[in-house]
Design a protein around this motif. Structure first.
Motif, PDB file in Angstrom:
ATOM      1  N   ASP A 126       0.740  -1.127  -0.140  1.00 13.62           N
ATOM      2  CA  ASP A 126       0.050  -0.113  -0.087  1.00 13.62           C
ATOM      3  C   ASP A 126       0.933   1.192  -0.069  1.00 13.62           C
ATOM      4  OD1 ASP A 126      -2.046  -1.512   0.036  1.00 13.62           O
ATOM      5  OD2 ASP A 126      -2.270  -1.456   2.286  1.00 13.62           O
ATOM      6  N   GLY A 127       1.964   1.285   0.406  1.00 14.73           N
ATOM      7  CA  GLY A 127       2.897   2.434   0.374  1.00 14.73           C
ATOM      8  C   GLY A 127       2.920   3.051   1.858  1.00 14.73           C
ATOM      9  N   ASN A 128       2.257   2.487   2.801  1.00 15.79           N
ATOM     10  CA  ASN A 128       2.213   2.868   4.056  1.00 15.79           C
ATOM     11  C   ASN A 128       3.322   2.740   4.903  1.00 15.79           C
ATOM     12  OD1 ASN A 128      -0.367   3.930   3.484  1.00 15.79           O
ATOM     13  ND2 ASN A 128      -1.396   1.907   4.261  1.00 15.79           N
ATOM     14  N   LYS A 129       4.208   1.636   4.636  1.00 17.83           N
ATOM     15  CA  LYS A 129       5.374   1.310   5.265  1.00 17.83           C
ATOM     16  C   LYS A 129       6.409   1.091   4.353  1.00 17.83           C
ATOM     17  CE  LYS A 129       2.916  -1.457   8.755  1.00 17.83           C
ATOM     18  NZ  LYS A 129       3.098  -2.927   9.538  1.00 17.83           N
ATOM     19  N   ASP A 130       7.831   1.259   4.876  1.00 20.11           N
ATOM     20  CA  ASP A 130       8.817   1.069   3.889  1.00 20.11           C
ATOM     21  C   ASP A 130       9.506  -0.220   3.815  1.00 20.11           C
ATOM     22  OD1 ASP A 130       9.063   3.779   3.648  1.00 20.11           O
ATOM     23  OD2 ASP A 130      10.171   4.214   5.181  1.00 20.11           O
ATOM     24  N   PHE A 131       9.123  -1.092   4.976  1.00 16.70           N
ATOM     25  CA  PHE A 131       9.264  -2.424   5.206  1.00 16.70           C
ATOM     26  C   PHE A 131       8.626  -3.198   6.040  1.00 16.70           C
ATOM     27  CE2 PHE A 131      11.768  -0.055   8.507  1.00 16.70           C
ATOM     28  CZ  PHE A 131      11.493  -0.933   9.636  1.00 16.70           C
ATOM     29  N   ALA A 132       8.438  -4.420   6.169  1.00 14.03           N
ATOM     30  CA  ALA A 132       7.617  -5.333   6.945  1.00 14.03           C
ATOM     31  C   ALA A 132       8.542  -6.593   7.649  1.00 14.03           C
ATOM     32  CB  ALA A 132       6.403  -5.958   6.474  1.00 14.03           C
ATOM     33  N   THR A 133       8.327  -6.985   8.574  1.00 11.93           N
ATOM     34  CA  THR A 133       9.080  -7.876   9.279  1.00 11.93           C
ATOM     35  C   THR A 133       8.350  -9.283   9.419  1.00 11.93           C
ATOM     36  OG1 THR A 133       8.581  -7.648  11.297  1.00 11.93           O
ATOM     37  CG2 THR A 133      10.823  -6.547  10.658  1.00 11.93           C
ATOM     38  N   VAL A 134       8.941 -10.555   9.016  1.00  6.87           N
ATOM     39  CA  VAL A 134       8.251 -11.697   9.186  1.00  6.87           C
ATOM     40  C   VAL A 134       9.303 -12.684   9.911  1.00  6.87           C
ATOM     41  CG1 VAL A 134       8.823 -12.339   6.838  1.00  6.87           C
ATOM     42  CG2 VAL A 134       6.921 -13.448   7.850  1.00  6.87           C
ATOM     43  N   GLU A 142      13.291  -9.246   6.535  1.00  7.24           N
ATOM     44  CA  GLU A 142      12.469  -7.774   6.289  1.00  7.24           C
ATOM     45  C   GLU A 142      12.304  -7.740   4.873  1.00  7.24           C
ATOM     46  OE1 GLU A 142      14.509  -3.916   7.686  1.00  7.24           O
ATOM     47  OE2 GLU A 142      14.873  -4.089   5.629  1.00  7.24           O
ATOM     48  N   ILE A 143      11.015  -7.318   4.686  1.00  3.51           N
ATOM     49  CA  ILE A 143      10.455  -7.536   3.050  1.00  3.51           C
ATOM     50  C   ILE A 143      10.358  -6.077   2.786  1.00  3.51           C
ATOM     51  CG2 ILE A 143       8.371  -8.148   1.816  1.00  3.51           C
ATOM     52  CD1 ILE A 143       7.633 -10.187   3.525  1.00  3.51           C
ATOM     53  N   THR A 144      10.808  -5.504   1.687  1.00  2.00           N
ATOM     54  CA  THR A 144      10.554  -4.055   1.225  1.00  2.00           C
ATOM     55  C   THR A 144      10.937  -4.190  -0.289  1.00  2.00           C
ATOM     56  OG1 THR A 144      11.785  -1.872   1.230  1.00  2.00           O
ATOM     57  CG2 THR A 144      13.414  -4.022   1.303  1.00  2.00           C
ATOM     58  N   SER A 145      10.178  -2.867  -0.778  1.00  2.00           N
ATOM     59  CA  SER A 145      10.108  -2.726  -2.147  1.00  2.00           C
ATOM     60  C   SER A 145      11.400  -2.268  -2.920  1.00  2.00           C
ATOM     61  CB  SER A 145       8.834  -2.430  -2.588  1.00  2.00           C
ATOM     62  OG  SER A 145       8.606  -0.945  -2.106  1.00  2.00           O
ATOM     63  N   MET A 146      11.768  -1.153  -1.820  1.00  4.00           N
ATOM     64  CA  MET A 146      12.943  -0.471  -2.396  1.00  4.00           C
ATOM     65  C   MET A 146      12.659   0.650  -3.578  1.00  4.00           C
ATOM     66  SD  MET A 146      16.295  -2.628  -1.840  1.00  4.00           S
ATOM     67  CE  MET A 146      17.286  -1.299  -2.237  1.00  4.00           C
ATOM     68  N   GLY A 147      11.325   0.904  -3.587  1.00  5.03           N
ATOM     69  CA  GLY A 147      10.907   1.609  -4.578  1.00  5.03           C
ATOM     70  C   GLY A 147      10.228   1.200  -5.911  1.00  5.03           C
ATOM     71  N   HIS A 148      10.527  -0.451  -6.024  1.00  3.07           N
ATOM     72  CA  HIS A 148      10.031  -0.821  -7.136  1.00  3.07           C
ATOM     73  C   HIS A 148       8.750  -1.730  -6.703  1.00  3.07           C
ATOM     74  CE1 HIS A 148      13.718   0.121  -9.403  1.00  3.07           C
ATOM     75  NE2 HIS A 148      14.266  -0.088  -8.198  1.00  3.07           N
ATOM     76  N   LYS A 149       7.718  -1.200  -7.005  1.00  2.00           N
ATOM     77  CA  LYS A 149       6.252  -1.995  -6.948  1.00  2.00           C
ATOM     78  C   LYS A 149       5.976  -3.402  -7.176  1.00  2.00           C
ATOM     79  CE  LYS A 149       3.945   2.074  -5.491  1.00  2.00           C
ATOM     80  NZ  LYS A 149       2.723   2.911  -5.441  1.00  2.00           N
TER      81      LYS A 149
END
Length: 651
Positions: A126-134, A142-149
């Motif tokens: 959704d773009g509300n978070k820069d990263f999420a943890t699992v 850590e899960i992140t898109s680094m700007g690439h959706k």
């Protein structure tokens, strides 16, 4: 095509070839068994087709390329070294490809929605978070898109998380332990009794620190420096600062008034800053009456724990004289003096303003008292209107607009009966003032949002009027007040002490005696406090709404119509007169979107802490708060939770 799929295709082609051979042989050699063979082959074909479809579906979910094929061997090695996985997504956030690292983790997600495989990734999409943890198999990722959706990166941060945890638990926490009233208690004691106090009380602090592996060093007879790490601090938090209860217990057994104040400074790498933070926290703990913990965490407001004992009287005649002389000097240096009270001005607030105005008069200056009768207790407003002519020759009453016009760089603003910017009747004056003095008897609720040049806050005093009366004898000439002024000040003391039932020490009665010398009229006091029939009837309606909570607390929620704050406090006082009721709370609306709570206590429950949890404050045995945009049911539940929390802290 994958290797597995190629193998399966080869086997199926071989199976079809064998079927053809068998059909030819049975056709020529065993023609009468041909129909049986045909049935068997049909079943085999159905099974083969099912197997073929299974592998087609599975192959659709398999990756077609490995990282080495996609980015090269060097990139694959880099991703393997960094323990980074790659996920590509379709336009509808369905996983179209996953790198080989997920095979090792046992995750098959191709063809499925990303949020179905990793639910915590929704905020990243959704773009509300820069990263999420699992957490996968005990490791943190850590899960992140680094700007690439359409591309997700999954990184193993287990080691980093552990390092952060270890670093956090090893961060320095600086503490100060102060034995409240120790010096006053031991000053005139025999050596044997002092040694007993040291053995049972002072050494209890040392034993507690040693038990938790803290560094402890005595820096004053009544004060210790504590150094520990965050892990040790969290351990003493989990024990709910048990040393407070231990010191109270030892003091009761020895029949002395010694309590413990603890101050902690956390989450700063600057040791000098930690020192300043711990000193500020200790100042706040003692200003609130001691017997509690003040925790100063960098980047956050100071928080408190405990405070289950009434404030011990600590002010001395010497301190009163020093404050009085300092006050006099600042009055002399000022061009003019403006006295400001709190919202919903009561008798004690107005009366202490009269007393301060009388002190200003001694120095040949004219004090101006800011007053707003619309924001004043109804009984007080009637009394002011009735006796205003007798006050005006000596005192000047102005509204906030006049006060603004009088403000200058050398204007001295004196705040009486309050110290909080949120409680003051004219906050714009406080913002504008460059010179401010605070005279109050309420416990400190937090740090000042302005810079006072003189602070005289004594939470052990019964009222602001008591503090002001004590200042009278220490000026260049005696302060003299009229009979009417003395009567108003006496009324303020009567109300704040609930007719000397609460917070009444020896100094309270000395101040009351001084006011009687000035001619305070007790009959007039009773007359000013007398209710009319409407208020009497309304108070009875409030009492009819009482609900017993936890056996010892009464909550009266009056929802019918808005009530004056004074009537609420009177009802709370009356409820407290019931046997076995330890605290009373009256909840009522004061306007369309505001609900107020007035609380009283016999001393077992600190209602100030209860009200602070709801955004208010006050005294140990009398406090209040105002809450906006909440329903009665919500506020009542919040109140019950606060009562339970404060009671648990004091156990």
């Amino acid at each position: 095509m994958t290797k597995k799929f190629e193998t399966m295709k080869t086997r199926l082609m071989a199976l079809i070839f064998v079927e053809l051979v068998l059909l030819v042989l049975f056709h020529f050699a065993f023609n009468k068994y041909l129909y049986i063979v045909q049935y068997i082959l049909i079943l085999i074909n159905i099974a083969a087709i099912c197997i073929m479809f299974y592998y087609i579906i599975k192959t659709h979910k398999s990756r077609v390329l490995e990282v080495s094929q996609l980015l090269g061997t060097e990139a694959r090695d880099a991703f393997d070294y960094g323990k980074i996985g790659i996920i590509t997504l379709d336009s509808d956030n369905t996983i179209s490809w996953m790198s080989e690292i997920f095979d090792e983790l046992g995750i098959e997600g191709i063809g499925e929605k990303l949020v179905d495989v990793f639910p915590s990734s929704e905020g990243v999409l959704d773009g509300n978070k820069d990263f999420a943890t699992v957490t996968i198999k005990g490791n943190n990722y850590e899960i992140t898109s680094m700007g690439h959706k359409q591309i997700m990166f999954v990184k193993d941060i287990t080691e980093l998380t552990e390092l952060e945890r270890v670093n956090r638990l090893n961060s320095v926490v600086l503490g100060i332990a102060n034995l409240d009233n120790y010096e006053e208690t031991t000053q005139y004691e025999e050596e044997q009794q002092t040694a007993l106090i040291d053995s049972n009380i002072r050494q209890a602090v040392v034993r507690w620190a040693d038990k938790h592996n803290m560094f402890i060093r005595r820096i004053r007879p009544d004060r210790y420096l504590l150094v520990m790490n965050e892990e040790i601090y969290q351990n003493i938090v989990s024990e709910r600062y048990s040393i407070l209860h231990e010191i109270r217990k030892q003091s009761r057994e020895m029949d002395v008034n010694i309590t413990l104040s603890l101050a902690f400074a956390r989450q700063s790498t600057n040791l000098k800053e930690l020192e300043d933070m711990s000193n500020k926290a200790l100042e706040m703990a003692q200003a609130r009456g001691g017997d509690q913990v003040a925790i100063n965490t960098k980047g956050s407001d100071i928080t408190y724990f405990g405070g289950s004992s009434e404030a011990v009287e600590k002010r001395s005649k010497v301190r009163v004289r020093v404050v009085a002389q300092d006050l006099g000097n600042r009055i002399k240096q000022a061009d003019n003096v403006i006295i400001v009270g709190h919202r919903m001005t009561d008798f004690d607030c107005f009366a202490s303003a009269l007393g301060v105005s009388s002190i200003v008069d001694v120095y040949g200056k004219k004090a101006h008292i800011v007053i707003n009768l619309e924001d004043t207790d109804s009984n007080l407003a009637s009394a002011i209107t009735e006796h205003r002519e007798s006050f005006e020759p000596k005192h000047s009453f102005i509204d906030k607009n006049e006060a603004k016009s009088m403000m200058g760089d050398n204007t001295l603003v004196i705040m009486v009966d309050h110290h909080s910017l949120e409680q003051t009747q004219t906050p714009e004056l406080i913002h504008k003032a460059k010179r401010i003095i605070v005279i109050d008897h309420h416990r400190r609720t937090g740090e000042f949002k302005f810079k006072p040049e003189l602070i005289y806050i004594e939470s052990s005093a019964s009222s602001a009027s008591e503090l002001v009366v004590e200042l009278f004898p220490y000026h260049r000439k005696n302060v003299v007040i009229s009979k009417q002024e003395a009567t108003f000040m006496y009324t303020g003391m009567i109300i704040d002490t609930n007719r000397f039932r609460n917070r009444s020490g020896s100094r309270t009665f000395q101040a009351a005696a001084e006011l009687r010398k000035f001619g305070a009229d007790l009959a007039q006091v009773e007359n000013m406090l007398r209710d009319d029939y409407v208020d009497f009837e309304m108070r009875n309606k409030i009492l009819s709404r009482c609900e017993l909570f936890e056996d010892h607390y009464v909550i009266a929620a009056y929802k019918d119509e808005p009530l004056p704050r004074t009537l609420m406090s009177q009802a709370a006082d009356e409820i407290l007169s019931v046997r076995e009721v330890e605290a009373s709370f009256v909840v009522a609306s004061v306007d369309d979107d505001t609900i107020a709570i007035s609380s009283r206590s016999k001393g077992d429950l600190n209602v100030q802490l209860v009200m602070e949890r709801l955004g208010g404050g006050g005294h140990f045995t009398g406090a209040a708060t105002v809450i906006k945009n909440k329903s009665f049911n919500e506020i009542t539940e919040m109140l019950k939770e606060a009562i339970v929390d404060v009671r648990k802290e004091s156990e």
